[in-house]
Structures are given as C-alpha cells and as structure tokens.
Design a protein around this motif. Structure first.
Motif, PDB file in Angstrom:
ATOM      1  N   VAL A  63       0.847  -1.201   0.000  1.00  0.00           N
ATOM      2  CA  VAL A  63       0.000   0.000   0.000  1.00  0.00           C
ATOM      3  C   VAL A  63       0.881   1.251   0.000  1.00  0.00           C
ATOM      4  CG1 VAL A  63      -1.672   1.322   1.353  1.00  0.00           C
ATOM      5  CG2 VAL A  63      -1.985  -1.129   1.062  1.00  0.00           C
ATOM      6  N   VAL A  64       1.914   1.233   0.865  1.00  0.00           N
ATOM      7  CA  VAL A  64       2.813   2.388   0.932  1.00  0.00           C
ATOM      8  C   VAL A  64       3.525   2.560  -0.415  1.00  0.00           C
ATOM      9  CG1 VAL A  64       4.893   3.318   2.040  1.00  0.00           C
ATOM     10  CG2 VAL A  64       3.116   2.237   3.438  1.00  0.00           C
ATOM     11  N   ALA A  65       4.017   1.416  -0.961  1.00  0.00           N
ATOM     12  CA  ALA A  65       4.736   1.487  -2.247  1.00  0.00           C
ATOM     13  C   ALA A  65       3.821   2.039  -3.335  1.00  0.00           C
ATOM     14  CB  ALA A  65       5.244   0.092  -2.616  1.00  0.00           C
ATOM     15  N   TYR A  66       2.542   1.653  -3.279  1.00  0.00           N
ATOM     16  CA  TYR A  66       1.575   2.094  -4.289  1.00  0.00           C
ATOM     17  C   TYR A  66       1.436   3.617  -4.258  1.00  0.00           C
ATOM     18  CZ  TYR A  66      -2.972   2.608  -6.603  1.00  0.00           C
ATOM     19  OH  TYR A  66      -3.984   2.986  -7.431  1.00  0.00           O
ATOM     20  N   PHE A  67       1.276   4.172  -3.040  1.00  0.00           N
ATOM     21  CA  PHE A  67       1.017   5.612  -2.939  1.00  0.00           C
ATOM     22  C   PHE A  67       2.272   6.471  -3.097  1.00  0.00           C
ATOM     23  CE2 PHE A  67      -2.942   4.052  -0.984  1.00  0.00           C
ATOM     24  CZ  PHE A  67      -3.829   4.749  -1.788  1.00  0.00           C
ATOM     25  N   THR A  68       3.442   5.867  -2.856  1.00  0.00           N
ATOM     26  CA  THR A  68       4.658   6.692  -2.931  1.00  0.00           C
ATOM     27  C   THR A  68       5.470   6.425  -4.198  1.00  0.00           C
ATOM     28  OG1 THR A  68       5.844   5.016  -1.701  1.00  0.00           O
ATOM     29  CG2 THR A  68       4.912   6.832  -0.408  1.00  0.00           C
ATOM     30  N   SER A  69       4.981   5.528  -5.063  1.00  0.00           N
ATOM     31  CA  SER A  69       5.780   5.144  -6.234  1.00  0.00           C
ATOM     32  C   SER A  69       6.080   6.345  -7.129  1.00  0.00           C
ATOM     33  CB  SER A  69       5.022   4.099  -7.049  1.00  0.00           C
ATOM     34  OG  SER A  69       5.668   3.935  -8.289  1.00  0.00           O
ATOM     35  N   PRO A  70       7.338   6.459  -7.605  1.00  0.00           N
ATOM     36  CA  PRO A  70       7.651   7.539  -8.563  1.00  0.00           C
ATOM     37  C   PRO A  70       6.960   7.299  -9.913  1.00  0.00           C
ATOM     38  CG  PRO A  70       9.565   6.111  -8.215  1.00  0.00           C
ATOM     39  CD  PRO A  70       8.498   5.644  -7.272  1.00  0.00           C
ATOM     40  N   LEU A  71       6.320   6.128 -10.064  1.00  0.00           N
ATOM     41  CA  LEU A  71       5.653   5.831 -11.344  1.00  0.00           C
ATOM     42  C   LEU A  71       4.148   6.097 -11.274  1.00  0.00           C
ATOM     43  CD1 LEU A  71       7.463   2.435 -12.152  1.00  0.00           C
ATOM     44  CD2 LEU A  71       8.003   4.694 -13.077  1.00  0.00           C
ATOM     45  N   LYS A  72       3.738   6.871 -10.253  1.00  0.00           N
ATOM     46  CA  LYS A  72       2.300   7.129 -10.038  1.00  0.00           C
ATOM     47  C   LYS A  72       1.595   7.642 -11.293  1.00  0.00           C
ATOM     48  CE  LYS A  72       2.002   9.923  -6.495  1.00  0.00           C
ATOM     49  NZ  LYS A  72       3.316  10.166  -5.900  1.00  0.00           N
ATOM     50  N   ASP A  73       2.346   8.445 -12.100  1.00  0.00           N
ATOM     51  CA  ASP A  73       1.726   9.075 -13.277  1.00  0.00           C
ATOM     52  C   ASP A  73       1.544   8.107 -14.442  1.00  0.00           C
ATOM     53  OD1 ASP A  73       1.819  11.338 -11.900  1.00  0.00           O
ATOM     54  OD2 ASP A  73       3.510  12.238 -12.999  1.00  0.00           O
ATOM     55  N   ILE A  74       2.133   6.934 -14.335  1.00  0.00           N
ATOM     56  CA  ILE A  74       2.049   6.004 -15.474  1.00  0.00           C
ATOM     57  C   ILE A  74       0.842   5.085 -15.264  1.00  0.00           C
ATOM     58  CG2 ILE A  74       3.295   4.270 -16.841  1.00  0.00           C
ATOM     59  CD1 ILE A  74       4.787   6.944 -16.716  1.00  0.00           C
ATOM     60  N   PRO A  75      -0.113   5.122 -16.193  1.00  0.00           N
ATOM     61  CA  PRO A  75      -1.333   4.323 -15.998  1.00  0.00           C
ATOM     62  C   PRO A  75      -1.070   2.831 -16.192  1.00  0.00           C
ATOM     63  CG  PRO A  75      -1.341   5.318 -18.174  1.00  0.00           C
ATOM     64  CD  PRO A  75      -0.106   5.825 -17.492  1.00  0.00           C
TER      65      PRO A  75
END
Ligand code: HEM
Length: 509
Positions: A21-33
C-alpha cells in the motif's frame, strides 16, 4: 508454538500488505497508468505470462492507455518507437534487467553467466570480443556449404517421405520438419555434425521439446526473478524443472571429442564454429578457456535454432495462406533461375523474397516478451515530458511495436509484403522516407549493443531455405481453413502446419 503460528502469519500478511500500500502511494511511477494489480505486485504479469497472453494484453493496454503502461510496481512497457534508440542504445546505458539472470546456468553450485544473459557491459564486451567477427555475413558465408548440406538433407527427407512412391501425396507437418532442419543446421555449422533430427524424423532425446520448456520457464519466472532462486537455481527444489544441463553436456562432449581428434571437423575445407572457437581460445588465452567454448557452443544451439525455425515456419505459413503472395514469390524465383540449393548471393538480390521475409519477421516476431532494460542514473524522459525514475525496468515488446499503425500502415494485422516495396502510385522520394522509417524502427533482431549476434546467420538461412523450397516444390495447405497453433511464450513457438508437397513439373527446380 503452533498457537503463535497463526498470529505470526497474519502479522506477516499485514506487513506485506502495508508495504504494498505504501509502495503504491509513494511510487515515482504514479503518473504512469496501468492495471491496478500490476501497480501492486509482479504477480499480475507473472500470471499474464503464465497464461501466455502478454502480447495481447500489452497491445490492448497501449491502445487504451497510451505509449507508457505500468506492467509491474517497478516496470513500464513502452510503445513509442522513437525511444528505441535510447533504450536499446549502442553504448548500452540501459542494462538488461534481472529477468535475464534466470537464463544463467548453474554448474557445481556456481552461477555461470553467458553473453546473452549477462547484465554487465564489461563481461559482455570481454567475452564477445573473441567471437564477434565469426558472426559477420562475410564469415557466415564461408560456412555456406555447411548450410547447403542441411538443406539438401531436408529436401531428401521431404521427397522420400512425402513426395515419392507410395508416400506421394502424404500430409507433411512442415512445422516439424523446419524445426528438425533448424536444429540440424546449427549442429552442422557448429560441430560439422547434425543432431540427427532430419535423418530420424524425430525430436531425438526430446532436445527440442526440452529447449521449448526451458524457454517457457524463462519467460514466466523471469517476471519475478526472485522465484528462480527457490526453483531453477535451488539444488533442493522439490519440483523437477527443465534445464539446459543435457544441452551443455552435449556441447562438452563435442568439445572433448574435437580436442582428442581434430579431424572430426569434416566441413568442406572450411572451419565450423567449434574450430573457430578453439582458434579464439588460442588467440585470447586469458579470456577463453574450455568452459567459455562450451558457453559459446551452447548459445549457438539455444539462441540460433528455435528463433530461425519460428521465422521460417511463419514465412511458409503466411505465404501459403496468401495465394497472391505465393504466385508473386514463385514468379520472382522462377525468373531468377536459381541453383539448388540457392546461393545466398543470388537470393539476396530478390526484392520480393526480401519483403516476404521482412513481413514475416514483422507480423510474427519470434520473441514475445518485453525486452527489459533498467533506466540508468540519468533517468528517462518520455516524448510527452513525463519522466521515469532511475532503476525502473522499461522496455518494448516487438509484438506491440510491429503493430504500430503510424509506422506500418492501418492494415498492420495483415501479412502484406508489398508494404516493404514502393507502391504503384507512390513517388520514389515518398517511398524512401517511408521505408527508411520502417527499417529504422524495425527491431526484430533487438537493438543497440545487445543486438542479435546471429542475425546474419539467420538472414542467410531464411533467404536460402525460402527460395529453395518455393522454387523446387509445389506446396499447399492441407486444409486452408485450419489455422496453425501459436504459443505466445518468450519464444513464440508455432506448430501444426499441415501441407501437401509435390515436386514441380519442370522449370526452376
Ligand atoms: C530469425 C532468427 C532470429 C531472431 C529473430 C533473433 C532475435 C533476437 C533478439 C530479438 C535478440 C535480443 C534479445 C534481447 O535483447 O533480450 C537476440 C539476441 C541474441 N541472439 Fe538472436 N535471433 C535470431 C537468430 C539467432 C541466431 C541464428 C543466433 C546464433 C547463432 C542468435 C544469437 C543471439 C545471441 C547470442 C543474442 C544475445 C546478444 C547479446 O545480448 O549480446 N540469434 N536475438
């Protein structure tokens, strides 16, 4: 103790969940769908590869979500061909990912790297240098008579088993026979000795089947390479997994035989690969020892046979399914009055033949996975300005790029060799711009410093075998409504191409 087991397990599961969950919200790839589960765990792509649907899934996702798609918590599939030269650069800034370590062999408990699987540019450069020159077209053509010997053997078997006497008109699964040919030719050019597939008409010692299983394992487990430590690289693994051990043993045996009897090299006046690798051993004693020679031999077998077989099968299948292509190819071959087996220098002058081969490589690339690379410290900026962080796994799947409509036209799903030629109403200048672009972005053989070592060998074979078979025989599908069988693995294997063969009445045999 057992009373503590359940709470400990629950705590562990909560920990893993929290981590994701933490990795999901903090990932530097958040912008990539990408699909939700792909952002959470690599298990998503593991399952997709296990079901052998990854080229279809990735193509669909790119159509829906654009040129950059999350396929793992730390993995992005790209489809914009303008990034090819960056990701697969000749300077090798983007190293191969851990995916490739699954391909390493284990000997006496030690992991042995090879020039295909290594992630290190230094290792790659060091071990490629002694053998690079053996794979140029000039060098390959000095071994042409070894290829010819196998083509003659293929034709003899096809004629005896499917075209003469009581066997005339018998159905031939040409997919099997092309597989036997492709393995035997590797035996011939590598050891001056075919494996005996053509002679026996069988998958001797299940070598071909084992190689296919190893490749399946590689493609699937490579999505979560950590699993390989518990499976393939684990001497205590309870599951018996297919390995290259037998193939490596076979190569070691051939080396020992040759060292004790150099006369075994019975090529017609020219050295085979084993002879040339032994020369490299003398020339580079600090780099090449017997183990390295075995590694080189193994690569010829495992990278050179199935890839070429798949492409050759695709050429035959698509030509037979397209009668107009068949007629045009036949007309070009007949007009060229070719020798038997066709000399490469004659075949390469035939533009329609070349277009057929290029189109088969485009519509059915033999590799069905993303060719993974790792973003270097400098990061990666996408053409639309988004950035991908260092350490991210990126790459392209040929099955996605070769379906790019801007590059190859609206009819990308159709086998149309004409797309590689100048159209009737197309200006010469227009064509040269179009073809330059298509060729620039064609990465059927990979790209950059890790481009396919055997591309000239494969090219020579494809030109020679295609021209020989289609000028010497009439060939038709037994049942044109019957499709071939395709396995969308790391290598996109194909079987089941049932044909009727007959010798040509006369003309260009
Ligand atoms: C039509 C036939 C072939 C096709 C389409 C093909 C395709 C490819 C592709 C796409 C790669 C890049 C893989 C990656 O980056 O992960 C590759 C690498 C390689 N291929 Fe081929 N290949 C063919 C035939 C051969 C043959 C005949 C040989 C050898 C005798 C060979 C030896 C290799 C080796 C050694 C590499 C690794 C190169 C490196 O990492 O430096 N291939 N091939």
């Amino acid at each position: 103790m057992p009373a503590l087991f359940v709470p400990a397990l629950a705590l562990g599961a909560i920990g893993v969940l929290l981590y994701h969950v933490v990795a999901y919200f903090t990932s530097p790839l958040k912008d990539i769908p990408g699909p939700f589960w792909a952002k959470i765990t690599d298990l998503w792509r593991f399952i997709d590869h296990y079901h052998a649907t990854q080229p279809i899934t990735q193509r669909r996702l790119h159509d829906e979500l654009g040129p950059a798609v999350r396929i793992g918590p730390n993995a992005v599939s790209l489809s914009d061909p303008s990034l090819l030269k960056t990701v697969y650069s000749t300077r090798g800034h983007f190293l191969k990912s851990d995916f490739y370590t699954v391909n390493d062999a284990v000997q006496d408990g030690h992991v042995i790297q090879n020039v295909f699987g290594t992630r290190s540019n230094a290792f790659h450069g060091k071990y490629m240098r002694p053998i690079q020159k053996l794979y140029t077209m000039t060098s390959i053509l000095t071994m042409e008579s070894l290829i010819d010997r196998t083509i003659v053997s293929l034709c003899e078997q096809l004629e005896n088993r499917f075209m003469s006497g009581k066997n005339a008109g018998k159905t031939c699964d040409i997919a099997d026979w092309i597989g036997f040919y492709a393995w035997d030719v590797v035996g011939e050019i590598t050891f001056s000795q075919p494996f005996g597939f053509l002679k026996s008409g069988n998958d001797v010692k299940s070598m071909i089947h084992t190689a296919e299983s190893v490749m399946h394992y590689f493609g699937v487990v490579g999505q979560m390479p950590v699993l390989d430590k518990f499976l393939g690289k684990n001497p205590y693994s309870p599951i018996k997994l297919p390995t290259f051990a037998n193939a490596a043993g076979f190569c070691a045996q051939r080396l020992m035989e040759r060292l004790s009897n150099p006369d075994l090299e019975k090529g017609q006046g020219q050295k085979d690969f084993l002879g040339r690798f032994l020369e490299a051993k003398q020339q580079y004693p600090d780099v090449v020892g017997d183990n390295e020679v075995i590694g080189y031999l193994l690569l010829n077998m495992l990278a050179g046979a199935d890839t070429t077989a798949i492409t050759q099968k695709a050429i035959i299948y698509f030509v037979l399914r397209n009668p107009q292509v068949y007629q045009k190819l036949r007309a070009e071959l007949d007009a060229a009055s070719l020798t038997f087996p066709t000399a490469y220098d004659d075949a390469r002058k035939l533009p329609y033949l070349e277009a057929v081969i290029q189109e088969a490589l485009r519509i059915h690339p033999p590799v069905g996975n993303v060719l993974e690379r790792v973003v270097p410290q400098s990061g990666l900026t996408l053409p639309d300005g988004r950035t991908i962080a260092p350490g991210t796994i990126v790459g392209m799947n040929q099955w996605v790029v070769t379906r790019n409509k801007e590059l190859f036209g609206e009819d990308v799903d159709i086998f149309r060799p004409e797309r590689w030629l100048c159209g009737e109403n197309e200006a010469e200048e227009e064509y040269s711009i179009r073809i330059k672009k298509m060729k620039e972005y064609d990465f059927s053989f990979g790209g950059g410093n890790r481009i396919c070592t055997g591309r000239f060998l494969a090219t020579a074979e494809l030109f020679k075998v295609t021209s020989t078979l289609f000028s010497k025989y009439d060939m038709e599908l037994e049942d044109p409504s019957q499709e071939w069988t395709v396995h969308l693995w790391w290598f996109v294997f194909v079987d089941n191409i049932k044909v009727k063969l007959s010798p040509r009445a006369e003309k260009a045999k």
